[in-house]
Enzyme design. Sequence first.
Site, mmCIF file in Angstrom:
data_model
loop_
_atom_site.group_PDB
_atom_site.id
_atom_site.type_symbol
_atom_site.label_atom_id
_atom_site.label_comp_id
_atom_site.label_asym_id
_atom_site.label_seq_id
_atom_site.Cartn_x
_atom_site.Cartn_y
_atom_site.Cartn_z
ATOM 1 N N GLU A 288 55.878 50.106 26.933
ATOM 2 C CA GLU A 288 54.486 49.778 27.255
ATOM 3 C C GLU A 288 53.547 50.383 26.212
ATOM 4 O OE1 GLU A 288 51.040 51.527 30.076
ATOM 5 O OE2 GLU A 288 53.107 51.784 30.732
ATOM 6 N N ASP B 258 51.360 47.983 23.691
ATOM 7 C CA ASP B 258 49.898 48.058 23.656
ATOM 8 C C ASP B 258 49.399 48.065 22.216
ATOM 9 O OD1 ASP B 258 47.168 48.736 24.787
ATOM 10 O OD2 ASP B 258 47.544 50.516 23.582
ATOM 11 N N ASP C 97 51.409 46.553 32.754
ATOM 12 C CA ASP C 97 52.310 47.455 32.035
ATOM 13 C C ASP C 97 53.594 46.737 31.616
ATOM 14 O OD1 ASP C 97 50.455 49.417 32.480
ATOM 15 O OD2 ASP C 97 51.598 50.469 34.022
ATOM 16 N N GLU D 94 52.902 44.455 28.604
ATOM 17 C CA GLU D 94 52.848 45.212 27.355
ATOM 18 C C GLU D 94 54.246 45.665 26.938
ATOM 19 O OE1 GLU D 94 48.427 47.256 27.331
ATOM 20 O OE2 GLU D 94 50.018 48.259 28.457
#
Length: 231
Positions: free
Chosen positions: A42, A46, A115, A118
């Site tokens: 995650e 991102d 989450d 990502e």
Amino acid sequence: MESIEVRLGYKFRNPLLLAEALTHPSLAYESQKAHFDNQRLEFLGDSVLQLALTEHLFRMFPDFPEGRMTKLRAQLVSRPALAQFAQSLQLGSYILLGKGEEASGGRKRSSTLADAFEALVGAIYLDAGYLVARDLVMTLFEHEIGSISETLEGSNPKGTLQETLQAISAEAPNYRITGESGPDHRKVFHAQVIWGNTILAQGRGKSKKEAEVRAAIEALRKKVWLNAEAS
């Protein structure tokens, strides 16, 4: 149920990365055993998302200051926006959760979905590299980026383009659907906008109309006709 790889349009070379991306931390917490989860992916995903969208916005809006591009990027990667992407992929159905998290509705929780989305991007980056991850992000975000562009260009980009061109010549632009791609649940149409003998731009969308609008937006951005006038 259709596999998440089919929904993504991407086949993992290393299936363990996919499993890690879909594993919620609650699974390891409940088992009290060493077990991977998607938190590290995650974190990575991102950054990949931020870079891919920053690069695209930087090229798409060459006259925009840093602050305006930052706001546009924040709009695209907000938690609600990412959760919606996850919902469109039915990602909640594939996440591995602990029993407590499952019972409390974690499968539909926005934070869990965002989450996991990502983490999937991070997993694809590790599996195939930045260019593949970037291209997938651009495909998934195409509608949202187009909507932002359409808003910035005005509510009627096809009308704006026609007015702009007919101020130069009486000839109006024409639109042509050149093909379609993608699975049935994520069909993408391809369009060109043509003026005289010149292809001004191309666009893609979830419908023929949207593809034409995207082509008009891209034509307004590129302004190919200025080169013709100069010559």
